[in-house]
Each structure stands twice: as C-alpha cells, then as structure tokens.
Design a protein around this motif. Structure first.
Motif, PDB file in Angstrom:
ATOM      1  N   ILE A 137      92.270 -15.984  18.016  1.00  0.00           N
ATOM      2  CA  ILE A 137      93.673 -15.631  18.251  1.00  0.00           C
ATOM      3  C   ILE A 137      93.912 -15.823  19.744  1.00  0.00           C
ATOM      4  O   ILE A 137      93.134 -15.347  20.566  1.00  0.00           O
ATOM      5  CB  ILE A 137      93.972 -14.168  17.862  1.00  0.00           C
ATOM      6  N   GLY A 138      94.984 -16.500  20.074  1.00  0.00           N
ATOM      7  CA  GLY A 138      95.299 -16.731  21.479  1.00  0.00           C
ATOM      8  C   GLY A 138      96.789 -16.783  21.711  1.00  0.00           C
ATOM      9  O   GLY A 138      97.587 -16.608  20.788  1.00  0.00           O
ATOM     10  N   ARG A 139      97.155 -17.030  22.962  1.00  0.00           N
ATOM     11  CA  ARG A 139      98.564 -17.102  23.373  1.00  0.00           C
ATOM     12  C   ARG A 139      99.311 -15.853  22.890  1.00  0.00           C
ATOM     13  O   ARG A 139     100.422 -15.924  22.376  1.00  0.00           O
ATOM     14  CB  ARG A 139      99.236 -18.368  22.857  1.00  0.00           C
ATOM     15  N   VAL A 140      98.672 -14.700  23.076  1.00  0.00           N
ATOM     16  CA  VAL A 140      99.214 -13.416  22.623  1.00  0.00           C
ATOM     17  C   VAL A 140     100.200 -12.886  23.660  1.00  0.00           C
ATOM     18  O   VAL A 140      99.839 -12.739  24.825  1.00  0.00           O
ATOM     19  CB  VAL A 140      98.070 -12.380  22.432  1.00  0.00           C
ATOM     20  N   LEU A 141     101.418 -12.589  23.233  1.00  0.00           N
ATOM     21  CA  LEU A 141     102.372 -12.022  24.178  1.00  0.00           C
ATOM     22  C   LEU A 141     103.487 -11.279  23.477  1.00  0.00           C
ATOM     23  O   LEU A 141     103.835 -11.571  22.341  1.00  0.00           O
ATOM     24  CB  LEU A 141     102.957 -13.095  25.094  1.00  0.00           C
ATOM     25  N   ILE A 142     104.004 -10.310  24.192  1.00  0.00           N
ATOM     26  CA  ILE A 142     105.231  -9.604  23.829  1.00  0.00           C
ATOM     27  C   ILE A 142     106.234  -9.889  24.946  1.00  0.00           C
ATOM     28  O   ILE A 142     105.901  -9.781  26.130  1.00  0.00           O
ATOM     29  CB  ILE A 142     105.008  -8.074  23.720  1.00  0.00           C
ATOM     30  N   ALA A 143     107.448 -10.259  24.564  1.00  0.00           N
ATOM     31  CA  ALA A 143     108.494 -10.516  25.556  1.00  0.00           C
ATOM     32  C   ALA A 143     108.723  -9.277  26.405  1.00  0.00           C
ATOM     33  O   ALA A 143     108.663  -8.150  25.909  1.00  0.00           O
ATOM     34  CB  ALA A 143     109.793 -10.916  24.855  1.00  0.00           C
ATOM     35  N   ARG A 144     108.969  -9.479  27.671  1.00  0.00           N
ATOM     36  CA  ARG A 144     109.210  -8.365  28.604  1.00  0.00           C
ATOM     37  C   ARG A 144     110.282  -7.419  28.054  1.00  0.00           C
ATOM     38  O   ARG A 144     110.168  -6.203  28.162  1.00  0.00           O
ATOM     39  CB  ARG A 144     109.625  -8.918  29.965  1.00  0.00           C
ATOM     40  N   SER A 145     111.315  -7.969  27.448  1.00  0.00           N
ATOM     41  CA  SER A 145     112.433  -7.175  26.927  1.00  0.00           C
ATOM     42  C   SER A 145     112.034  -6.263  25.772  1.00  0.00           C
ATOM     43  O   SER A 145     112.782  -5.357  25.404  1.00  0.00           O
ATOM     44  CB  SER A 145     113.563  -8.097  26.467  1.00  0.00           C
ATOM     45  N   HIS A 146     110.848  -6.483  25.186  1.00  0.00           N
ATOM     46  CA  HIS A 146     110.429  -5.705  24.019  1.00  0.00           C
ATOM     47  C   HIS A 146     109.141  -4.915  24.253  1.00  0.00           C
ATOM     48  O   HIS A 146     108.546  -4.400  23.308  1.00  0.00           O
ATOM     49  CB  HIS A 146     110.259  -6.640  22.819  1.00  0.00           C
ATOM     50  N   ARG A 147     108.711  -4.816  25.484  1.00  0.00           N
ATOM     51  CA  ARG A 147     107.490  -4.052  25.769  1.00  0.00           C
ATOM     52  C   ARG A 147     107.776  -2.559  25.754  1.00  0.00           C
ATOM     53  O   ARG A 147     108.900  -2.126  25.966  1.00  0.00           O
ATOM     54  CB  ARG A 147     106.910  -4.480  27.113  1.00  0.00           C
ATOM     55  N   GLY A 148     106.712  -1.796  25.504  1.00  0.00           N
ATOM     56  CA  GLY A 148     106.839  -0.343  25.477  1.00  0.00           C
ATOM     57  C   GLY A 148     107.280   0.202  24.134  1.00  0.00           C
ATOM     58  O   GLY A 148     107.545   1.394  24.000  1.00  0.00           O
ATOM     59  N   LEU A 149     107.356  -0.651  23.126  1.00  0.00           N
ATOM     60  CA  LEU A 149     107.784  -0.235  21.790  1.00  0.00           C
ATOM     61  C   LEU A 149     106.618  -0.155  20.806  1.00  0.00           C
ATOM     62  O   LEU A 149     106.822   0.067  19.623  1.00  0.00           O
ATOM     63  CB  LEU A 149     108.839  -1.216  21.239  1.00  0.00           C
ATOM     64  N   GLY A 150     105.395  -0.379  21.306  1.00  0.00           N
ATOM     65  CA  GLY A 150     104.233  -0.369  20.413  1.00  0.00           C
ATOM     66  C   GLY A 150     104.074  -1.642  19.605  1.00  0.00           C
ATOM     67  O   GLY A 150     103.365  -1.666  18.602  1.00  0.00           O
ATOM     68  N   LEU A 151     104.728  -2.710  20.034  1.00  0.00           N
ATOM     69  CA  LEU A 151     104.683  -3.962  19.274  1.00  0.00           C
ATOM     70  C   LEU A 151     103.351  -4.683  19.399  1.00  0.00           C
ATOM     71  O   LEU A 151     102.992  -5.464  18.515  1.00  0.00           O
ATOM     72  CB  LEU A 151     105.803  -4.901  19.729  1.00  0.00           C
TER      73      LEU A 151
END
Length: 148
Positions: free
Chosen positions: A76-90
């Motif tokens: 698994i690679g290129r793992v990311l959460i958009a800055r606008s959606h961080r802090g939501l437990g995603l």
C-alpha cells in the motif's frame, strides 16, 4: 457526514477521477511537504487505486500494488488524507479499507509499506511492524513496515 470509497484499476478510473487523484497527491506530497519528486513512476498502471470520499468530495487516496511491483509482498502506498479533511479520524478508515481492498484484490497475504517515520505508531495500531532502520526517502525519514 457520508463516507464512501471505490477501488479501481488504472484503466477503470475516469479522466476526472485520475486528475483529482493526481492533483491531490501533488498537493500533499509535492506542495505541502515541499518535496519535489517524480510521483508518476509507472506503477499506477499496475495496481488499484482506492478513492475515499466524504460527502462526495475526494478526501483521501491510496495505491494498492500486487506482489513484485514495489516489493516481494503486496504493498500500500501513496497514502494521504487531504488537508481539508484531517482530524476526522479518516486515516484509520482509509487504511482499513485499503487493507480489505488488498485482501479482496490480491488475497490474504503480508502487506508492506514504506511509512513516513513520524507515522510509525499510527501504522503499528493497524498491525504493521517496523522492519529495518530509518532511511531517507526524498528528504523525509521513512521506515519499512510489514503487516503479516
């Protein structure tokens, strides 16, 4: 909030999905992390892409690769959460969906990741174990991790 995801091969991605995924990867990995690197590494065509949505907006992505593309193991690679959606437990939701996606697409087998070192404890909470020493990848400390 509504959460959904899809897993598609490179050829199944629409033009808009591909553009949005690559744009988000560039936003986070190149611009936000100030890390000029070649994201387009000819591996996207060989794997599957998990697109994670919150209220129908692309909030996160991962790349699922079969054995032999990046490592001997599935990865698994290129793992990311958009800055606008961080802090939501995603992050947990994204990785749980990615692990399940790997099992669905490639079968139940060990999964290897190259984790940014500061996220090691996060990945440990998902069953990954550190492997080897910390190394530099594009100016960012990383560590190999394996989920048996």
């Amino acid at each position: 909030m509504t959460f959904s995801h899809s897993i598609k091969s490179f050829d199944e991605l629409t033009n808009h999905e591909l553009y949005n995924m690559l744009r988000l990867r560039s936003d986070v990995f190149v611009v936000e992390q100030n890390c000029p690197y070649l994201d387009l590494d000819n591996k996207d065509q060989k794997g599957f892409h998990l697109l994670y949505y919150v209220n129908n907006e692309l909030a996160g992505v991962t790349r699922l690769l079969p054995k032999g593309v990046s490592y001997e193991e599935i990865s698994i690679g290129r793992v990311l959460i958009a800055r606008s959606h961080r802090g939501l437990g995603l992050g947990v939701k994204l990785m749980e969906a990615s692990i399940a996606g790997c099992e669905e697409k490639f079968g139940k087998a060990p999964i290897r990741i190259s984790a940014q070192y500061h996220l090691s404890k996060f990945y440990q909470s998902l069953g990954f174990v550190e492997q080897g020493e910390v190394y530099d990848e594009d100016g960012i400390p990383h560590i190999g991790m394996l989920r048996a």
